[in-house]
Design an enzyme around this catalytic site. Structure first.
Site, PDB file in Angstrom:
ATOM      1  N   HIS A  89      37.590  38.520  40.440  1.00 41.73           N
ATOM      2  CA  HIS A  89      38.033  39.892  40.209  1.00 41.73           C
ATOM      3  C   HIS A  89      36.914  40.888  40.548  1.00 41.73           C
ATOM      4  O   HIS A  89      37.093  41.798  41.354  1.00 41.73           O
ATOM      5  CB  HIS A  89      38.460  40.029  38.742  1.00 41.73           C
ATOM      6  CG  HIS A  89      38.978  41.381  38.376  1.00 41.73           C
ATOM      7  ND1 HIS A  89      40.325  41.663  38.304  1.00 41.73           N
ATOM      8  CD2 HIS A  89      38.355  42.552  38.078  1.00 41.73           C
ATOM      9  CE1 HIS A  89      40.500  42.937  37.985  1.00 41.73           C
ATOM     10  NE2 HIS A  89      39.316  43.502  37.829  1.00 41.73           N
ATOM     11  N   GLU A  90      35.757  40.677  39.952  1.00 42.13           N
ATOM     12  CA  GLU A  90      34.656  41.622  40.166  1.00 42.13           C
ATOM     13  C   GLU A  90      34.140  41.550  41.603  1.00 42.13           C
ATOM     14  O   GLU A  90      33.727  42.564  42.169  1.00 42.13           O
ATOM     15  CB  GLU A  90      33.521  41.381  39.158  1.00 42.13           C
ATOM     16  CG  GLU A  90      33.913  41.535  37.676  1.00 42.13           C
ATOM     17  CD  GLU A  90      34.629  42.837  37.349  1.00 42.13           C
ATOM     18  OE1 GLU A  90      34.405  43.858  38.043  1.00 42.13           O
ATOM     19  OE2 GLU A  90      35.447  42.848  36.390  1.00 42.13           O
ATOM     20  N   HIS A 126      36.212  43.882  43.577  1.00 43.07           N
ATOM     21  CA  HIS A 126      35.696  45.252  43.428  1.00 43.07           C
ATOM     22  C   HIS A 126      34.428  45.414  44.267  1.00 43.07           C
ATOM     23  O   HIS A 126      34.233  46.417  44.952  1.00 43.07           O
ATOM     24  CB  HIS A 126      35.333  45.535  41.965  1.00 43.07           C
ATOM     25  CG  HIS A 126      36.503  45.834  41.064  1.00 43.07           C
ATOM     26  ND1 HIS A 126      37.425  46.798  41.335  1.00 43.07           N
ATOM     27  CD2 HIS A 126      36.866  45.304  39.864  1.00 43.07           C
ATOM     28  CE1 HIS A 126      38.323  46.860  40.353  1.00 43.07           C
ATOM     29  NE2 HIS A 126      38.006  45.952  39.449  1.00 43.07           N
ATOM     30  N   GLU A 156      41.476  48.620  41.858  1.00 45.12           N
ATOM     31  CA  GLU A 156      42.031  47.464  41.142  1.00 45.12           C
ATOM     32  C   GLU A 156      42.861  46.581  42.082  1.00 45.12           C
ATOM     33  O   GLU A 156      42.967  45.378  41.873  1.00 45.12           O
ATOM     34  CB  GLU A 156      42.860  47.966  39.955  1.00 45.12           C
ATOM     35  CG  GLU A 156      43.178  46.935  38.901  1.00 45.12           C
ATOM     36  CD  GLU A 156      41.960  46.396  38.153  1.00 45.12           C
ATOM     37  OE1 GLU A 156      40.843  46.922  38.310  1.00 45.12           O
ATOM     38  OE2 GLU A 156      42.141  45.411  37.410  1.00 45.12           O
TER      39      GLU A 156
END
Ligand code: ZN
Length: 504
Positions: A267-268, A271, A297
């Protein structure tokens, strides 16, 4: 030769952005490195930087430079420069529309509200938090009026605009309604299923040191550039840093659940790769910044879910696990691990939710904050309204406010209009991924061989490189050929979960 009006404006705006970038490194430090006793003075350091950054960014000189740039032929004749100026103007207007008194009051109240909220959550004591919530709702309604309610819109829209330009409650609600109906019925069918994936792997312990090495390796393999970024550890994973050549992301580790760290890391890293894909030549101006929280997101969810929860990804990863994590990992097949990453289980806590139930958590919050800001829900009635919706949407009876309406930090920070960006991001992710797969067939299949660069390059070229040139809705139309729709996500999710639970 002296600078053109456009260059003068860019220099002034980029200069004013440096303090914000500096404080971003300080907040990364606070979450990852700072000794506990540093906190008191750090808050003062951060408050001073925020005040100075606001002052620099709202100087009348910037207003004059904006005016001269808008009138210059250089800007009128160049769509990218015109977009940059349009966004600099949006930022400047926002800063100057809010009276200093209101900005300070919001900062002061939300700082003590966060403190009270943490204590109230610990004791599950909503009454303790209520006076702060009351005041924050009041101040946010005032903030919405200062910012200006869009024509035909409502107060909530003016607040959402801070996180997602162009976002309107009425449109969010129109996208969410069919999503809710299909999700509730999907989750009901899964609850009634007689077979499903095993979660044996999610109880298998792995040493944190090995997990740490493994997460770094995975982030690197999917394309996060460690010469322009770092991966550290924090209680709540996040991605920060100061610009595209210095991206700081974090993850967290649980000894008995590798998927917790893996999901957070993917997830990160999503980003982080967005930040690294922003054009360096525009650093400090909108063309060098991310479009919105929703689009940000979409990048994290896409790598976490469409990639990290796919069968192809696990076919690639599974044979590599024993060498990195130890022999116990050899007891699992790729199929079992793919299942373990896709278990659906309704629960009370948003941040622990799976892909199917997550969006229902968001809808509850969106409907309640819209009612709070709109005035149809009194803050004192929040717990009751919250619990009713959890019963209706997730079939759960909330036992106490600690795991109910007191679980999230957002409202105590004074952030209303923020929550829907999580679900918007989920929907954008599915729609972008569909488009990427259509435009380069075999892209998803390449995950089986550890080939992730084609997807990263597609995201770079279609989304990252533009910075804030296009508003979120326009970017979606431009990239995918249509407006945002829940259909892509639902087709993806049903296509994955129904077979896993023996329902198709
Ligand atoms: Zn995120």
């Amino acid at each position: 030769m002296s600078d053109s009006p456009y260059q003068t404006l860019c220099h002034a705006v980029a200069d004013a952005s440096l303090l914000g970038a500096t404080s971003s490194i300080l907040s990364w430090d606070q979450e990852t490195q700072m000794p506990q006793q540093g906190v008191e003075l750090r808050s003062r350091q951060m408050a001073q930087l925020a005040r100075l950054a606001h002052q620099m960014g709202s100087r009348p000189e910037i207003g004059h430079a904006l005016q001269r740039a808008i009138e210059s032929p250089e800007v009128a004749g160049d769509p990218a420069k015109a977009a940059n100026v349009r966004e600099m103007r949006r930022d400047f207007d926002r800063r100057t529309k809010l009276p200093a008194r209101l900005v300070e009051e919001l900062a002061r109240v939300s700082s003590s509200a966060q403190h009270e909220w943490a204590a109230a959550r610990k004791d599950s004591d909503f009454k303790r938090f209520l006076p702060f919530l009351d005041r924050l709702v009041e101040l946010n309604r005032e903030q919405a009026d200062c910012l200006g309610v869009p024509e035909g819109g409502e107060r909530w829209d003016a607040l959402a605009e801070l996180y997602e330009p162009g976002c309107r409650a009425a449109q969010v609600s129109a996208v969410f309604a069919p999503l809710r109906t299909r999700l509730v019925s999907l989750i009901d069918r899964i609850k009634g299923a007689t077979k499903g994936p095993s979660d044996r792997f999610n109880q298998e312990p792995f040493s944190i040191d090995r997990q740490r090495e493994f997460m770094r390796w995975t982030a690197e393999r999917i394309g996060f550039d460690f010469s322009r970024g770092r991966l550290d550890q924090s209680t709540h994973p996040f991605c920060g840093g100061s610009h595209c050549r210095d991206v700081r992301m974090t993850t967290r580790y649980k000894e008995t659940c590798l998927n917790d760290a893996l999901g957070s890391t993917m997830h990160e890293a999503g980003h982080g790769m967005y930040e690294q894909g922003l054009p360096f030549e525009h650093v400090g101006t909108p063309l060098g910044e991310a479009v919105s929280l929703g689009i940000h997101e979409s990048q994290s969810r896409l790598w976490e879910n469409q990639v990290g929860r796919s069968a192809a990804f696990w076919q690639w990863l599974t044979p590599q696990l024993p060498a990195m994590l130890g022999e116990s990992a050899s007891r699992y097949s790729a199929e079992e691990l793919y299942g373990a990453a896709n278990i659906v289980e309704p629960g009370f806590i948003r941040v622990e939710a799976d892909e199917a139930t997550y969006n229902l958590h968001i809808m509850v919050r969106f409907e309640l904050e819209r009612a709070l800001i709109g005035g149809s829900l009194d803050p004192k009635d929040l717990p009751g309204a919250w619990n009713e919706k959890y019963k209706e949407y997730l079939g759960l009876t909330v036992p106490e406010d600690r795991v109910g309406c007191l679980q999230d930090v957002h409202w105590s920070m004074g952030a209303f209009g923020y929550f829907p960006t999580y679900t918007l991001g989920t929907l954008y992710a599915a729609q972008f991924f569909d488009t990427a797969c259509r435009s380069s067939p075999g892209l998803g299949d390449g995950f089986r061989r550890g080939e992730f660069a084609p997807l990263r390059h597609w995201l770079n070229a279609n989304i990252h490189v533009h910075g804030r040139r296009f508003l979120p809705g326009d970017l979606c139309e431009r990239v995918t050929g249509g407006p945002l729709s829940a259909e892509h996500f639902l087709t993806y999710l049903e296509g994955k979960l129904l077979p896993l639970y023996g329902l198709a």
